[in-house]
Design a protein around this motif. Structure first.
Motif, PDB file in Angstrom:
ATOM      1  N   LEU A 120       0.825  -1.214   0.000  1.00 31.02           N
ATOM      2  CA  LEU A 120       0.000   0.000   0.000  1.00 31.02           C
ATOM      3  C   LEU A 120       0.858   1.262   0.000  1.00 31.02           C
ATOM      4  O   LEU A 120       0.527   2.249  -0.672  1.00 31.02           O
ATOM      5  N   GLY A 121       1.954   1.239   0.748  1.00 37.62           N
ATOM      6  CA  GLY A 121       2.820   2.421   0.805  1.00 37.62           C
ATOM      7  C   GLY A 121       3.487   2.713  -0.527  1.00 37.62           C
ATOM      8  O   GLY A 121       3.574   3.872  -0.954  1.00 37.62           O
ATOM      9  N   ALA A 122       3.972   1.658  -1.206  1.00 40.59           N
ATOM     10  CA  ALA A 122       4.603   1.860  -2.508  1.00 40.59           C
ATOM     11  C   ALA A 122       3.588   2.333  -3.543  1.00 40.59           C
ATOM     12  O   ALA A 122       3.880   3.225  -4.353  1.00 40.59           O
ATOM     13  N   ALA A 123       2.395   1.753  -3.530  1.00 43.98           N
ATOM     14  CA  ALA A 123       1.365   2.170  -4.480  1.00 43.98           C
ATOM     15  C   ALA A 123       0.951   3.622  -4.236  1.00 43.98           C
ATOM     16  O   ALA A 123       0.791   4.409  -5.183  1.00 43.98           O
ATOM     17  N   ALA A 124       0.788   3.994  -2.970  1.00 42.67           N
ATOM     18  CA  ALA A 124       0.409   5.380  -2.666  1.00 42.67           C
ATOM     19  C   ALA A 124       1.533   6.340  -3.020  1.00 42.67           C
ATOM     20  O   ALA A 124       1.281   7.437  -3.547  1.00 42.67           O
ATOM     21  N   GLY A 125       2.782   5.972  -2.746  1.00 44.61           N
ATOM     22  CA  GLY A 125       3.900   6.830  -3.107  1.00 44.61           C
ATOM     23  C   GLY A 125       4.008   7.029  -4.608  1.00 44.61           C
ATOM     24  O   GLY A 125       4.305   8.137  -5.083  1.00 44.61           O
ATOM     25  N   PHE A 126       3.769   5.973  -5.374  1.00 45.84           N
ATOM     26  CA  PHE A 126       3.782   6.076  -6.837  1.00 45.84           C
ATOM     27  C   PHE A 126       2.669   6.998  -7.329  1.00 45.84           C
ATOM     28  O   PHE A 126       2.878   7.848  -8.202  1.00 45.84           O
ATOM     29  N   ALA A 127       1.470   6.831  -6.759  1.00 43.05           N
ATOM     30  CA  ALA A 127       0.341   7.659  -7.185  1.00 43.05           C
ATOM     31  C   ALA A 127       0.542   9.125  -6.821  1.00 43.05           C
ATOM     32  O   ALA A 127       0.138  10.021  -7.581  1.00 43.05           O
ATOM     33  N   LEU A 128       1.171   9.389  -5.692  1.00 36.46           N
ATOM     34  CA  LEU A 128       1.336  10.770  -5.247  1.00 36.46           C
ATOM     35  C   LEU A 128       2.507  11.476  -5.915  1.00 36.46           C
ATOM     36  O   LEU A 128       2.490  12.704  -6.046  1.00 36.46           O
ATOM     37  N   GLU A 129       3.509  10.746  -6.381  1.00 33.88           N
ATOM     38  CA  GLU A 129       4.699  11.376  -6.918  1.00 33.88           C
ATOM     39  C   GLU A 129       4.793  11.267  -8.433  1.00 33.88           C
ATOM     40  O   GLU A 129       5.237  12.202  -9.099  1.00 33.88           O
ATOM     41  N   VAL A 130       4.402  10.154  -9.013  1.00 32.13           N
ATOM     42  CA  VAL A 130       4.573   9.936 -10.451  1.00 32.13           C
ATOM     43  C   VAL A 130       3.322  10.330 -11.228  1.00 32.13           C
ATOM     44  O   VAL A 130       3.407  11.035 -12.239  1.00 32.13           O
ATOM     45  N   MET A 131       2.171   9.913 -10.769  1.00 34.00           N
ATOM     46  CA  MET A 131       0.924  10.234 -11.461  1.00 34.00           C
ATOM     47  C   MET A 131       0.539  11.693 -11.205  1.00 34.00           C
ATOM     48  O   MET A 131       0.805  12.237 -10.129  1.00 34.00           O
ATOM     49  N   VAL A 132      -0.067  12.317 -12.212  1.00 37.17           N
ATOM     50  CA  VAL A 132      -0.436  13.733 -12.130  1.00 37.17           C
ATOM     51  C   VAL A 132      -1.944  13.839 -11.973  1.00 37.17           C
ATOM     52  O   VAL A 132      -2.704  13.388 -12.839  1.00 37.17           O
ATOM     53  N   TRP A 133      -2.399  14.409 -10.874  1.00 34.40           N
ATOM     54  CA  TRP A 133      -3.824  14.617 -10.626  1.00 34.40           C
ATOM     55  C   TRP A 133      -3.978  15.726  -9.590  1.00 34.40           C
ATOM     56  O   TRP A 133      -3.052  16.022  -8.829  1.00 34.40           O
ATOM     57  N   LYS A 134      -5.120  16.357  -9.578  1.00 34.56           N
ATOM     58  CA  LYS A 134      -5.352  17.494  -8.704  1.00 34.56           C
ATOM     59  C   LYS A 134      -5.487  17.043  -7.250  1.00 34.56           C
ATOM     60  O   LYS A 134      -6.116  16.026  -6.957  1.00 34.56           O
TER      61      LYS A 134
END
Length: 300
Positions: free
Chosen positions: A110-124
């Motif tokens: 969960l931590g790796a997935a959340a870190g990827f979503a917060l840093e790599v993916m672009v969203w408001k």
């Protein structure tokens, strides 16, 4: 004959050597104080472990009657046997593994997935979400123990491993997400852009590019979280309703008979197994941990 003016004759300079000697003396004194401070810190760190190890080989009378710095008269290996069998240390260690392994898997995934979503993916709103997650580290754990205990009791899951696993995951996620976002920040964005041009989606980018490139950081966070869960006493003591489900840290409190008398030999043996076992794991994996701690400090 020519008279010599004594007053105007050049005088030897004696100030510079004095300053140099003073500076040298200051350096020697400063170096000696630093070495003394380091020696005091080393003694303060090593002596308690040495004391625990030596007491694990003593009889109860030697521990109670002899001075703290005394060495054992003989090696009482049966203390370790009693700690593992009579003291049920093996059962408590198994309970700790049952709690630690699922908690660690969920925290890292969960931590790796959340870190990827917060840093790599672009969203408001991703910066606000990251700020809220990091804010979770500022909440003292003692403040949420009673509400969590009430919730677990009302859900009738108190007599199980679930309260421990859920609490460990919730407690470990904020730091893990923050560190994973830092590691993903160091990964070149060109790799993800090239994969997106080829038609790769976010799941492929996460599993094919993200995780392999941050494996050192993933390993380091996993080891730190493992030690945090394995060595925990507060959470395990609060939510352990059934003594049969006690983890190894809570099990160390059970080394006493029905009259409250503590069998110190097996107790120190159990503590030695717990302490030096985790220390050996860290020493074996030390280089991997150091690489993981510095992996996110340099981008590229």
């Amino acid at each position: 004959m020519t008279a010599i003016n004594v007053e105007t004759a050049p005088r030897p300079r004696t100030g510079a050597p004095r300053r140099q000697s003073g500076t040298l003396a200051g350096r020697l004194t400063g170096g000696l104080l630093v070495k003394l401070l380091i020696a005091v810190i080393i003694i303060a760190e090593i002596y308690p472990m040495f004391w625990i190890l030596t007491n694990s080989f003593k009889t109860k009378s030697e521990i109670v009657d002899e001075p703290l710095w005394s060495l054992p008269g003989g090696l009482q290996w049966h203390n370790y046997v009693d700690a593992w069998t009579t003291g049920s240390l093996g059962h408590y260690a198994l309970n700790s593994l049952i709690v630690t392994v699922p908690s660690l898997i969920l925290i890292l995934l969960l931590g790796a997935a959340a870190g990827f979503a917060l840093e790599v993916m672009v969203w408001k709103g991703r910066n606000a979400v990251l700020f809220l997650i990091v804010g979770g580290m500022m909440v003292p754990l003692q403040m949420v123990l009673l509400p969590l205990f009430t919730i677990y009791f009302n859900l009738n899951i108190s007599d199980s491993y679930l309260p421990l696993i859920i609490t460990y995951v919730g407690h470990g996620l904020p730091l893990t997400v923050f560190m994973m976002a830092t590691y993903f920040r160091a990964v070149p964005r060109e790799l993800f852009e090239a994969l997106a041009i080829e038609g790769g989606g976010p799941f492929r980018a996460f599993f094919s590019i993200g995780l392999p490139l941050i494996r050192n950081g993933l390993f380091t966070i996993g080891l730190l979280q493992f030690f945090s869960v394995w060595n925990d006493l507060l959470i395990a003591l609060t939510f352990n309703v059934d003594s049969k489900l006690s983890t190894i840290q809570v099990g160390l409190l059970h080394f006493s008979d029905e009259y409250g008398s503590v069998d110190y030999g097996p107790l120190f043996a159990a503590i030695s197994i717990t302490v030096f076992g985790t220390l050996a794991v860290y020493l074996i994996l030390n280089q991997q941990v150091m690489r993981g701690l510095t992996a996110g400090s340099v981008k590229g």
